[in-house]
Write an enzyme that holds these catalytic residues in place. Structure first.
Site, short mmCIF file in Angstrom:
data_model
loop_
_atom_site.label_atom_id
_atom_site.label_comp_id
_atom_site.label_asym_id
_atom_site.label_seq_id
_atom_site.Cartn_x
_atom_site.Cartn_y
_atom_site.Cartn_z
N ASP A 1 0.85 -1.18 0.00
CA ASP A 1 0.00 0.00 0.00
C ASP A 1 0.89 1.24 0.00
O ASP A 1 2.10 1.14 0.19
CB ASP A 1 -0.89 -0.06 1.26
CG ASP A 1 -1.89 1.05 1.30
OD1 ASP A 1 -2.28 1.54 0.22
OD2 ASP A 1 -2.32 1.43 2.41
N GLU B 1 2.49 4.81 -4.11
CA GLU B 1 2.41 5.74 -5.27
C GLU B 1 3.74 6.44 -5.54
O GLU B 1 4.00 6.71 -6.71
CB GLU B 1 1.28 6.76 -5.03
CG GLU B 1 -0.10 6.17 -5.14
CD GLU B 1 -0.45 5.21 -3.98
OE1 GLU B 1 0.08 5.41 -2.87
OE2 GLU B 1 -1.23 4.26 -4.20
N ASP C 1 -8.93 3.84 -1.86
CA ASP C 1 -9.83 4.32 -0.80
C ASP C 1 -11.11 4.91 -1.35
O ASP C 1 -11.26 6.13 -1.48
CB ASP C 1 -9.10 5.34 0.06
CG ASP C 1 -7.93 4.71 0.79
OD1 ASP C 1 -7.87 3.47 0.86
OD2 ASP C 1 -7.07 5.47 1.28
C1 GLC Z 1 -4.54 3.33 2.98
C2 GLC Z 1 -5.07 2.13 2.22
C3 GLC Z 1 -6.08 1.40 3.06
C4 GLC Z 1 -5.45 1.00 4.39
C5 GLC Z 1 -4.90 2.24 5.10
C6 GLC Z 1 -4.14 1.88 6.36
O1 GLC Z 1 -5.52 4.27 3.15
O2 GLC Z 1 -5.59 2.47 0.98
O3 GLC Z 1 -6.57 0.28 2.37
O4 GLC Z 1 -6.38 0.38 5.19
O5 GLC Z 1 -4.03 2.93 4.23
O6 GLC Z 1 -3.10 1.01 6.10
#
Ligand code: GLC
Length: 800
Positions: free
Chosen positions: A407, A410, A485
C-alpha cells in the site's frame, strides 16, 4: 547575459522531409532533414512499435512495461517506396509514412480500410527547465469513434470527449471523475466502423490523453519527458487487442493459488489477536465462506515494516498457524516508507547499503507516512529489490503469512501538497539514472515486483500472492490490485463496477474494490448490493477504514447476513468457472470481465453501456446501483440468455425491465453454456470435491465451454499437471450432443460429473454415453433432468 527566449519561442517542432531509410531485420529507420529519426519495428503482423528521436539519438531502450516473453514474429514484411510515401505491408496492416512530414496512416491490409491516421502527428517542444522534450502525438478521430481503457479512471467506460492524466496518486475518498488516481496505464482502445485497435504509449513520465475533448476531430496524447514511443495494436476484434496488449506487457507470471479467488475479509485494523479470532470464528459459526483475513498497519511495532506489535500479537506464528488450521490464510500489509530510527535494523541496513532515495543535491528523501518521518527504498534498483525480497523470509517462511498487501506505494507522502516525492528525487531506474519525473509512475510497480519475488521465493513450492495499490502497465505480471480508498456511497458502487471492467480491458483483470466502501459506512442495503457485484470481481475483498463502524457480513442484521451468505456461497460454487476464466487470462491474455462493447463490438448499442458486463465468457450480470430498487432496465447483448434464478429464456439485442428484489441480482447465462460448479465450502480445500456439477443450458445450435483444473497451488501445472476440458455442445430440436476433449495430465479428485440440464425443450427418451445406452436409473437423480456420468466421457447423446 544569455537568455533562453529563443528556445521558448520555438514552440512546437515537427519532423521535416524524410530523405532516406534503413532496414535492420524487423526495424526500419527513417531519417529527416531536421535530424528526426522515426523507428518502426514490426513485432507481429498486427503489432507495430513507433519511436521518434528528435536530434538523431535514441535513449537507451528500456521499459518496465514490456515483458521479455512478448510474442514476436510475422508472416509478411514488405516495404515499397512510392512518390510521396513509404508503404510497409504486413499480413494485417499497411503502414504508410508520408515522406514530406513523416505522418503515419494505418490501414487494414485485407480491406484497405482506414484504421488510424496522424493529424498533426508527432511533434515536440523543447523543455528548457528539465532538458529533453515534451513529446506529443495527435491523431484524427474518425466519425463514430469510441475510446476505452486507461486503467482505473472512475469515469464513464467510453472515454470520448474527455481528457485524462496519468500520474499515480494517493486519492483518499476520490470521486467520480477525479483524475488522476492510483494507477497509470497509458493504453487505450479506439473503435470505429466495427473495428478496434489499441495504442500503448510506453512512457512513464506524467502523460495526458485527450479523446476529442479539446478539438472535436482530434485525439492526442503527450508526456512531459522521455520519448514518443508507442505501440499500435490492430484487432479488429477488441478482445484480440486486449489479449495482444496483455501479451506485450505481460500476463500474470503464474496462476494464483485457488484460495485467493475465495472471499477475503479486511479492516483497518483487526487487533488485538482476540479481535481477529472473534472475526474468523464468527465466519465459521455463521457458515459464511471465507479464505483470507488481513492484518492492516496496526500489527506492526510503530508501523515499522517487518516488525510485530507484541502487545497486540504476542505469538504471531502460533496465531497464523491456528488460523490456517481453520482455513484462514493471513495476509499482512507492507508499505514502502521505512521509519527513520537508528534502533531499527531495517532502517540501518538500508542506510548502510545506500538503498534509500536521495534528493538531487544529496540529502535523503524524507517524508511523513504512518510511522512518522521515513526514508524510502529506491525500488528501481535491482540491488534494492533483491534486498527487499529477502526481507520477507521471516514473515513467510517462519511465521506463515500467505500473502502481502503493498500500500501507499504511489509513493504516498502525507502533509505535502503534491502527496508524493518532489520531482528532483533521484532514481536508479535500473541503470538509466533519472529524476522522480520519470520514475514516479513505476515506483509502486517496482515495489510490488520486489515483494512478489520475495513471496515467490519463500512460499515455494506454493504460489505467491501480492496485492498492490499503485501500478503502471505490466504490474499485472506480479500482483493483484484493488481500487484504493473508495467511499460507502451508491455512486461509488457505480464507480467500482466501471473500474473493474476498465482494469480488465486494460490488461489487469485480477482486481476488485473495497466492498462496502472504505470511507464512511454503508447501509445494509448498499452493502448487500456491493457484495452482489463484488462476488463477480476476480479479487473479492471487504475492506473499510474501521472508524465508521463494522463492515463484516453480519454487521447489518439477519436479512442482510443471509443475502450476503447466499452470494458468497455462489462465489464459492462458481470457483471452477472463475478459475477457468483466470486460466484463459493467464494463458492467453483474455480479460476476465468483458464490458458489453468487448463482448459484441459490432452491436452499436453496447458502445455506451457501463452497467452490464460478462463475467468470464458466459455469465451476464447487471448490478443494482440504486437504493430501493425493485427492478431496473438492462441491456441484453445479442444472443439468448437464461435467467439464472428462474431459467426463463430471454432473447437479447434489446433492453428490458428485470425484477431485482434485494436478495436477487440480475444474472443471466449464455444459451449453450456449460457452467462448472463446486459444492459450497467454507474455504478452498475444506472438503474433497467428489463430484463436479455441470450446469448445461440448452441451445439449438453450437457452443463451446471449458473447464480448467489443476492442484490449485504449486507449479505442477506448468509441467502438464493440469487438465483442460473442452465441451462442444450441439443442440437440435430433439437432441443434445456434448463432446468432451481433454488435454493435460492432471487427475482431478472428482470422479463424476453431475450434469444439470436447463431449458431442455423435450422429454428425455434415451441417453447414450460413448455409444452405449444408459439405463435411466443409472443417470437420473430425483427425476429432475440431472444425470451423473463418468468424468472421462467422450460423447454424450441426450435424445427426446
Ligand atoms: C490506505 C489504504 C487502506 C489502508 C490504510 C491503512 O488508506 O488504501 O486500504 O487500510 O491505508 O493502512
Amino acid at each position: 547575459m544569455i537568455t533562453n527566449t529563443e528556445l521558448e519561442q520555438k514552440g512546437n517542432q515537427f519532423p521535416a522531409q524524410i530523405t532516406r531509410y534503413e532496414k535492420k531485420v524487423d526495424t526500419f529507420f527513417f531519417y529527416t532533414i531536421n535530424n528526426v529519426v522515426l523507428q518502426v519495428t514490426i513485432f507481429r503482423d498486427n503489432v507495430i512499435r513507433f519511436r521518434y528521436a528528435t536530434d538523431g539519438v535514441f535513449e537507451n531502450d528500456f521499459s518496465y512495461a514490456i515483458t521479455k516473453n512478448v510474442t514476436k514474429g510475422y508472416n509478411k514484411l514488405e516495404i515499397e517506396e512510392k512518390d510521396e510515401i513509404y508503404s510497409i505491408v504486413t499480413e494485417r496492416i499497411i503502414c504508410e509514412i508520408n515522406k514530406v512530414d513523416a505522418k503515419i496512416t494505418l490501414l487494414d491490409a485485407k480491406t484497405n480500410e482506414l484504421i488510424n491516421k496522424d493529424e498533426l502527428g508527432f511533434h515536440w517542444e523543447e523543455n528548457y527547465h528539465y532538458g529533453g522534450n515534451i513529446v506529443k502525438m495527435s491523431k484524427n478521430t474518425i466519425k463514430g469513434e469510441s475510446y476505452y481503457g486507461l486503467g482505473d479512471k472512475p469515469e464513464h467506460l467510453n472515454l470520448k470527449g474527455k481528457r485524462f492524466q496519468n500520474w499515480v496518486t494517493d486519492s483518499y475518498a476520490y470521486e467520480k471523475n477525479t483524475d488522476p488516481i492510483y494507477k497509470a496505464i497509458p493504453f487505450y482502445i479506439g473503435l470505429h466502423n466495427e473495428k478496434a485497435y489499441g495504442i500503448f504509449f510506453d512512457n512513464s513520465f506524467r502523460s495526458y490523453f485527450d479523446f476529442a475533448y479539446e478539438r472535436k476531430g482530434v485525439t492526442s496524447f503527450w508526456a512531459q519527458g522521455g520519448e514518443m514511443n508507442y505501440y499500435f495494436i490492430y484487432g479488429p476484434e477488441m478482445s484480440d487487442v486486449v489479449a495482444d496488449y496483455t501479451d506485450l506487457t505481460g500476463k500474470p507470471n503464474q496462476m494464483p493459488p485457488l484460495w485467493t479467488l475465495g472471499f477475503h475479509q479486511c479492516k483497518w485494523s483487526y487487533y488485538p489477536e482476540s479481535k481477529l479470532r472473534e472475526i474468523t470464528s464468527k465466519f465459521r459459526e455463521l457458515q459464511i465462506p471465507c479464505d483470507a483475513i488481513y492484518l492492516d498497519i496496526d500489527y506492526m511495532d510503530g508501523f515499522r515494516c517487518f516488525t510485530w506489535n507484541n502487545t497486540y500479537f504476542p505469538h504471531p506464528k502460533k496465531m497464523v498457524k491456528e488460523l490456517a488450521d481453520d482455513g484462514f490464510k493471513t495476509i499482512a500489509i507492507i508499505d514502502p516508507g521505512i521509519k527513520i530510527d537508528r534502533e531499527y535494523n531495517i532502517f540501518n541496513e538500508a542506510l548502510e547499503n545506500d538503498y534509500f532515495c536521495k534528493r538531487a543535491d544529496g540529502p535523503y528523501m524524507k517524508g511523513k507516512v504512518w510511522p512518522g518521518e521515513c526514508h524510502f527504498p529506491d525500488f528501481t534498483s535491482s540491488k534494492v529489490r533483491e534486498w527487499w525480497s529477502g526481507l520477507f523470509k521471516e514473515l513467510i517462511e517462519d511465521i506463515g503469512i500467505k500473502g502481502v498487501w503493498n500500500d501507499m506505494n504511489e509513493p504516498a507522502v502525507m502533509e505535502v501538497p503534491n502527496k508524493t516525492f518532489p520531482d528532483d528525487v533521484r532514481h536508479e531506474y535500473d541503470g538509466n539514472y533519472c529524476s522522480h519525473r520519470k520514475a514516479h509512475n513505476v515506483y509502486g510497480m517496482q515495489m510490488a515486483r520486489a515483494t512478489y519475488h520475495g513471496l515467490k521465493k519463500f512460499t515455494y513450492p506454493k504460489r505467491p500472492f501480492v496485492i498492490t495499490r499503485a501500478a503502471y502497465s505490466g504490474t499485472q505480471r506480479y500482483t493483484s490490485t484493488w481500487t484504493g480508498d473508495n467511499v460507502a456511497s451508491w455512486e461509488h458502487l457505480w464507480i467500482a463496477n466501471v473500474q473493474a471492467q476498465r482494469l480488465a480491458i486494460s490488461g489487469f483483470s485480477f482486481a476488485g474494490s473495497d466492498i462496502g466502501g472504505f470511507a464512511e459506512q454503508p447501509t445494509g442495503e448498499l452493502f448487500a448490493r456491493w457484495i452482489q457485484l463484488g462476488i463477480f470481481h476476480p479479487f473479492c475483498r471487504v475492506h473499510s477504514s474501521g472508524d465508521h463502524g463494522d463492515q463484516e457480513p453480519w454487521a447489518f442484521g439477519e436479512e442482510i447476513t443471509n443475502i450476503v451468505r447466499k452470494f458468497i456461497q455462489l462465489r464459492y460454487q462458481l470457483l471452477p468457472y472463475l478459475y477457468t476464466a483466470f486460466y484463459k487470462y493467464q494463458n492467453k491474455g483474455n480479460p476476465m470481465l468483458k464490458s458489453l462493447v468487448l463482448f459484441d463490438q459490432k452491436d452499436i448499442q453496447t458502445h455506451y453501456r457501463t452497467d452490464e458486463f460478462i463475467f468470464g465468457d458466459k455469465i451476464l450480470v447487471c448490478p443494482i446501483l440504486e437504493p430501493n430498487a425493485q427492478g431496473r432496465r438492462m441491456y441484453f447483448p445479442r444472443g439468448n440468455w437464461y435467467n439464472f434464478w428462474t431459467d426463463e429464456l430471454i432473447e437479447g439485442g434489446k433492453e428490458l425491465y428485470v425484477e431485482t428484489r434485494l436478495d436477487i441480482m440480475p444474472i443471466y447465462i449464455k444459451e449453450g453454456a456449460i457452467i462448472p460448479k463446486f459444492p459450497v465450502q467454507q474455504y478452498v480445500g475444506e472438503i474433497e470435491i467428489e463430484q463436479m456439477q455441470l450446469d448445461l443450458y440448452y441451445k439449438c445450435g453450437k457452443e463451446k465451454s471449458f473447464l480448467y483444473d489443476d492442484a490449485g497451488d504449486g507449479y505442477d501445472y506448468k509441467k502438464e499437471g493440469f487438465s483442460l476440458r473442452t465441451f462442444s455442445l450441439v443442440g437440435k430440436e430433439k437432441e443434445v450432443i456434448i463432446q468432451q476433449y481433454k488435454t493435460g495430465k492432471y487427475i482431478t479428485g472428482y470422479k463424476d460429473f453431475k450434469i444439470k440440464l436447463h431449458g431442455l425443450p423435450f422429454e428425455i427418451s434415451k441417453i447414450q454415453l460413448d455409444n452405449e445406452e444408459m439405463k435411466f436409473e443409472m443417470v437420473k437423480v430425483n427425476g429432475d433432468n440431472t444425470l451423473i456420468i463418468d468424468k472421462n466421457f467422450t460423447e454424450l447423446h441426450i435424445t427426446g
